[in-house]
Design a protein around this motif. Structure first.
Motif, PDB file in Angstrom:
ATOM      1  N   LYS A 111      -0.295  -2.344 -15.913  1.00 45.16           N
ATOM      2  CA  LYS A 111      -0.737  -1.896 -14.509  1.00 45.16           C
ATOM      3  C   LYS A 111      -2.301  -1.860 -14.011  1.00 45.16           C
ATOM      4  O   LYS A 111      -2.474  -2.254 -12.948  1.00 45.16           O
ATOM      5  CB  LYS A 111      -0.137  -0.490 -14.274  1.00 45.16           C
ATOM      6  N   LEU A 130      -4.162  -4.104 -11.179  1.00 45.00           N
ATOM      7  CA  LEU A 130      -4.902  -3.395 -10.224  1.00 45.00           C
ATOM      8  C   LEU A 130      -6.051  -4.293 -10.100  1.00 45.00           C
ATOM      9  O   LEU A 130      -6.520  -4.223  -8.941  1.00 45.00           O
ATOM     10  CB  LEU A 130      -4.895  -1.736 -10.614  1.00 45.00           C
ATOM     11  N   LYS A 137      -2.972   8.049 -11.192  1.00 44.13           N
ATOM     12  CA  LYS A 137      -1.827   8.068 -11.679  1.00 44.13           C
ATOM     13  C   LYS A 137      -1.794   7.586 -13.141  1.00 44.13           C
ATOM     14  O   LYS A 137      -1.116   8.061 -14.206  1.00 44.13           O
ATOM     15  CB  LYS A 137      -0.768   7.251 -10.847  1.00 44.13           C
ATOM     16  N   LYS A 178       0.902  -1.242   0.046  1.00 41.78           N
ATOM     17  CA  LYS A 178       0.002   0.032  -0.058  1.00 41.78           C
ATOM     18  C   LYS A 178       0.992   1.476  -0.076  1.00 41.78           C
ATOM     19  O   LYS A 178       1.040   1.922   1.052  1.00 41.78           O
ATOM     20  CB  LYS A 178      -0.908  -0.049   1.381  1.00 41.78           C
ATOM     21  N   ILE A 194       0.591   7.436  -2.505  1.00 45.59           N
ATOM     22  CA  ILE A 194       0.350   8.112  -3.784  1.00 45.59           C
ATOM     23  C   ILE A 194       0.684   9.659  -3.580  1.00 45.59           C
ATOM     24  O   ILE A 194       0.173  10.274  -2.738  1.00 45.59           O
ATOM     25  CB  ILE A 194      -0.966   7.773  -4.270  1.00 45.59           C
ATOM     26  N   ARG A 236      -4.362   5.129  -7.469  1.00 48.74           N
ATOM     27  CA  ARG A 236      -3.600   4.517  -8.494  1.00 48.74           C
ATOM     28  C   ARG A 236      -4.129   4.938  -9.791  1.00 48.74           C
ATOM     29  O   ARG A 236      -3.072   5.056 -10.732  1.00 48.74           O
ATOM     30  CB  ARG A 236      -3.670   2.741  -8.226  1.00 48.74           C
ATOM     31  N   TRP A 290      -7.657   3.771  -2.130  1.00 46.52           N
ATOM     32  CA  TRP A 290      -6.367   3.554  -2.462  1.00 46.52           C
ATOM     33  C   TRP A 290      -6.533   3.403  -3.950  1.00 46.52           C
ATOM     34  O   TRP A 290      -5.565   3.720  -4.752  1.00 46.52           O
ATOM     35  CB  TRP A 290      -5.867   2.426  -1.758  1.00 46.52           C
TER      36      TRP A 290
END
Length: 406
Positions: free
Chosen positions: A352, A356, A380, A3, A6, A377, A373
């Motif tokens: 990615k 995820l 980004k 975790k 970010i 991600r 969370w």
């Protein structure tokens, strides 16, 4: 899972109106995404001696205008409709059904001048009108660009009728699998898909974590057919249907329902149900995250959660989760991603995003991340996608294709 923290990222959706999407990082915590509402135009008073007649008239007109703007900004009180209104608006439920499933039916109609969709669902636990009003007061406070607004509800016998704003668009499931032309999709470019993923994450994070809603909600109906893709002049966006359904139908009232109660039979959609939900029938925020992970893999692959293909004369069930794992572990993500994107996508970002999605699909719910969370991600990955688009010199897609109503 790792975790990691970010870094602060801000994303502004082209379709956003009164909210901005911001993700913030906190040390040793999951990121929290918050929707910041636009401020209401303020008005005030001055010393009466400084006003002449004309200025007082002007001030009065300005105040009326400001009050009108304030009324437009404030949320409407939820409606508890009389069943006769629902019955009349749907022509006694003889109007053509807008959609149907094993657990619900829906009609598009006009109620009190509003273009709405009425969903009929069974109660898992009956509630009285007082309790219905209390629940509606909380749910109808929701204001997020990724949620379809609940206007109110009505009750009759063992059924509840949920009245939502009608939104002109197409179900995500139909966008990905056009029944008339399987080789065509309106989601033909990478940015449209990453933006939909971001919209869904933001909306679900609002449901799970918004302090403005006064409690932590569970959606319990996350799937591609419960997501409406809308079209604007420059982009496509996603809006989540059915927020509030689980709460109002008693699907989360486990403490007040006996295990042998006839209302305790859980309902779910094959391919989206987490292992613990299948075994217990208890929906949680982590089971929402699991269903969200399935939708992410659908977005990437263009495939349904469960499918059948012919092998050696027999039909074999194929799960998008299994094919995603094979692609990620075997280095075949480019071949796995929807071919209708024509290889025009950032392969590293797609990898990615697939990873995820698989993290959200962990068998153990404790190993799945919080949606807050996930928002960080995807934020980004959205920015990385924008950079890739600029580097490739790709111009914004002209979304001129017709998108009929749901």
């Amino acid at each position: 899972m790792n975790k990691d923290v970010i870094q602060p990222v801000t994303i502004k959706s082209p379709a956003a109106t009164s909210s901005s999407r911001t993700t913030t990082s906190r040390s040793n915590q999951f990121d929290r995404f918050s929707t910041v509402s636009s401020s209401v135009p303020a008005y005030g008073s001055s010393n009466g001696n400084s006003y002449n007649k004309e200025s007082r008239i002007s001030s009065s007109a300005s105040s009326r205008s400001s009050l009108s703007s304030l009324r437009d900004f404030l949320p409407e009180n939820p409606h508890v409709y009389h069943f006769k209104e629902i019955f009349a608006a749907t022509n006694g439920f003889t109007s053509a059904k807008h959609s149907s499933s094993s657990s619900s039916a829906a009609w598009r109609c006009v109620i009190r001048g509003d273009d709405v969709i009425v969903f009929q669902r069974k109660f898992r636990r009956p509630i009285d009108e007082t309790e219905l009003r209390e629940r509606l007061l909380v749910i109808c406070k929701s204001h997020h660009s990724s949620l379809i607004k609940l206007k109110g509800a009505s009750m009759s016998g063992s059924y509840i009728y949920l009245v939502y704003d009608y939104v002109n668009g197409v179900r995500l499931s139909n966008c990905l699998k056009n029944p008339r032309n399987p080789n065509f999709t309106v989601l033909s470019d990478w940015m449209s898909r990453i933006l939909i993923a971001a919209d869904l994450a933001h909306g679900l994070d609002y449901i799970h974590n918004s302090t403005g809603l006064q409690k932590k909600f569970i959606h319990n109906h996350i799937k591609s057919s419960s997501v409406i893709v809308t079209q604007s002049s420059s982009s496509m966006n996603a809006r989540i249907c059915h927020f509030g359904t689980a709460e109002l139908c008693g699907e989360t009232d486990y403490d007040s329902v006996k295990s042998d109660d006839k209302f305790m039979k859980f309902e779910g959609t094959r391919g989206y149900m987490s292992p613990e939900f299948q075994s217990t029938g208890i929906a949680t925020q982590k089971s929402d995250v699991y269903a969200f992970g399935v939708v992410i893999l659908e977005l990437l692959s263009g495939e349904e959660p469960l499918n059948y293909r012919k092998e050696n004369g027999d039909y074999v069930r194929v799960s998008v989760i299994e094919t995603a794992r094979e692609a990620v572990e075997g280095g075949g993500v480019r071949r796995w991603v929807d071919r209708r994107l024509k290889d025009s996508f950032p392969e590293e970002v797609a990898l990615k995003l697939a990873q995820l999605g698989l993290v959200c699909l962990e068998e153990d719910p404790d190993k799945r991340p919080d949606i807050s969370w996930v928002v960080g991600r995807i934020s980004k990955l959205y920015l990385e996608s924008q950079s890739w688009t600029e580097m490739m010199g790709l111009l914004p897609v002209d979304f001129s294709v017709s998108m009929g109503p749901r």
